[in-house]
Design an enzyme around this catalytic site. Structure first.
Site, PDB file in Angstrom:
ATOM      1  N   ARG A 162       0.856  -1.182   0.000  1.00  0.00           N
ATOM      2  CA  ARG A 162       0.000   0.000   0.000  1.00  0.00           C
ATOM      3  C   ARG A 162       0.894   1.234   0.000  1.00  0.00           C
ATOM      4  O   ARG A 162       1.494   1.578   1.017  1.00  0.00           O
ATOM      5  CB  ARG A 162      -0.927  -0.015   1.222  1.00  0.00           C
ATOM      6  CG  ARG A 162      -1.948  -1.137   1.196  1.00  0.00           C
ATOM      7  CD  ARG A 162      -2.848  -1.064  -0.025  1.00  0.00           C
ATOM      8  NE  ARG A 162      -3.959  -2.013   0.026  1.00  0.00           N
ATOM      9  CZ  ARG A 162      -4.836  -2.175  -0.943  1.00  0.00           C
ATOM     10  NH1 ARG A 162      -4.734  -1.457  -2.069  1.00  0.00           N
ATOM     11  NH2 ARG A 162      -5.815  -3.050  -0.828  1.00  0.00           N
ATOM     12  N   ALA A 221     -10.926  -7.314  -0.637  1.00  0.00           N
ATOM     13  CA  ALA A 221     -11.755  -6.099  -0.630  1.00  0.00           C
ATOM     14  C   ALA A 221     -11.637  -5.402  -1.970  1.00  0.00           C
ATOM     15  O   ALA A 221     -10.697  -5.643  -2.741  1.00  0.00           O
ATOM     16  CB  ALA A 221     -11.314  -5.162   0.500  1.00  0.00           C
ATOM     17  N   GLU A 239     -14.873  -9.864  -5.683  1.00  0.00           N
ATOM     18  CA  GLU A 239     -13.559  -9.632  -5.088  1.00  0.00           C
ATOM     19  C   GLU A 239     -12.965 -10.915  -4.518  1.00  0.00           C
ATOM     20  O   GLU A 239     -11.766 -11.158  -4.637  1.00  0.00           O
ATOM     21  CB  GLU A 239     -13.648  -8.559  -4.001  1.00  0.00           C
ATOM     22  CG  GLU A 239     -13.995  -7.174  -4.527  1.00  0.00           C
ATOM     23  CD  GLU A 239     -12.991  -6.638  -5.531  1.00  0.00           C
ATOM     24  OE1 GLU A 239     -11.787  -6.982  -5.434  1.00  0.00           O
ATOM     25  OE2 GLU A 239     -13.400  -5.878  -6.425  1.00  0.00           O
ATOM     26  N   GLU A 248      -9.429 -12.049  -6.122  1.00  0.00           N
ATOM     27  CA  GLU A 248      -8.227 -11.949  -5.294  1.00  0.00           C
ATOM     28  C   GLU A 248      -7.781 -13.282  -4.711  1.00  0.00           C
ATOM     29  O   GLU A 248      -6.601 -13.463  -4.415  1.00  0.00           O
ATOM     30  CB  GLU A 248      -8.448 -10.936  -4.171  1.00  0.00           C
ATOM     31  CG  GLU A 248      -8.641  -9.512  -4.702  1.00  0.00           C
ATOM     32  CD  GLU A 248      -8.598  -8.456  -3.620  1.00  0.00           C
ATOM     33  OE1 GLU A 248      -8.672  -8.818  -2.425  1.00  0.00           O
ATOM     34  OE2 GLU A 248      -8.498  -7.266  -3.970  1.00  0.00           O
ATOM     35  N   GLY A 289     -13.960  11.756   9.258  1.00  0.00           N
ATOM     36  CA  GLY A 289     -13.521  13.139   9.388  1.00  0.00           C
ATOM     37  C   GLY A 289     -12.934  13.710   8.115  1.00  0.00           C
ATOM     38  O   GLY A 289     -12.809  14.939   7.984  1.00  0.00           O
ATOM     39  N   GLU A 323      -1.398  -5.950  -7.136  1.00  0.00           N
ATOM     40  CA  GLU A 323      -1.922  -7.298  -6.905  1.00  0.00           C
ATOM     41  C   GLU A 323      -1.038  -8.388  -7.507  1.00  0.00           C
ATOM     42  O   GLU A 323      -1.137  -9.548  -7.113  1.00  0.00           O
ATOM     43  CB  GLU A 323      -3.339  -7.398  -7.459  1.00  0.00           C
ATOM     44  CG  GLU A 323      -4.347  -6.534  -6.707  1.00  0.00           C
ATOM     45  CD  GLU A 323      -5.744  -6.647  -7.259  1.00  0.00           C
ATOM     46  OE1 GLU A 323      -5.907  -7.244  -8.345  1.00  0.00           O
ATOM     47  OE2 GLU A 323      -6.675  -6.137  -6.626  1.00  0.00           O
TER      48      GLU A 323
END
Length: 208
Positions: free
Chosen positions: A68, A80, A97, A101, A120, A148
């Site tokens: 990430r 996800a 998914e 995946e 927020g 991936e």
């Protein structure tokens, strides 16, 4: 008193979209506060996501490890993905998914929990499903690309994941929420008492 989130929308005096990306955008709203002042709020506009906590017959959770870039980490996660089409049925997206995946299908689906990931600063809503009665999917594996292509798959016991979460070794939002929600459900009314897979989702309404 019932503890429950309630919908509400304060007056917006002006709005603009200074950035539009491939999947998300940034919106700026001038919002009237309760004291009458107008405050500017910037936030990411997100299509919504689904995640799948896939639990096998041995009590292990299907997890994947993926890079990430924003946080410069390889994170252990549960399958996800985005809701690609407005109004898309989240169950269908979750089944897609899990197939893409992990090349896995499931016969039993329940809603585990619904969350706003970062209310927020982003309007992303995620529905996390519990999938059981797992088996290998039919046909060829989905051809992956980008991050991936480097993805690792594993099946890990629920107890080990709980220890990892509480020790600060696992950080992915959906994995943390999903694992702890599963334990809470097991210790509460049981997994069969969870909401059905097609339960309404006001944050992202869909056609059944």
């Amino acid at each position: 008193m019932t503890i429950k989130d309630t919908p509400e929308e304060w007056e917006i005096r002006a709005t603009e979209t200074p950035f539009v990306g491939n999947k998300t955008s940034v919106r700026t709203d001038d919002v009237v506060m309760p004291d009458g002042h107008v405050a500017r709020r910037d936030y990411q506009v997100h299509p919504g996501s689904v995640a799948v906590l896939a639990l096998d017959d041995a009590g292990r959770v299907l997890v994947l490890r993926q890079y990430r870039h924003p946080v410069r980490h390889k994170l252990w996660e549960i399958p996800a993905g985005l809701l690609d089409v407005p109004g898309e049925n989240p169950l269908h997206a979750a089944q897609r998914e899990l197939y893409e995946e992990a090349h896995v299908k499931a016969e039993d689906w329940r809603v585990l929990t619904d969350v706003y990931t970062t209310p927020g600063g982003c309007d992303e809503a995620v529905r996390i499903f519990l999938a059981r009665d797992l088996s290998e999917a039919d046909g060829e594996r989905f051809e992956v690309e980008h991050e991936e292509a480097d993805m690792e798959l594993a099946r890990v016991t629920l107890a080990e994941l709980v220890r990892g979460v509480l020790a600060g070794g696992l950080h992915n939002n959906c994995l943390v929420v999903g694992v702890l929600s599963l334990v809470a459900a097991q210790n509460g009314d049981g997994l069969d008492a969870l909401r059905p897979a097609e339960a309404p989702w006001p944050a992202r309404p869909f056609e059944a």
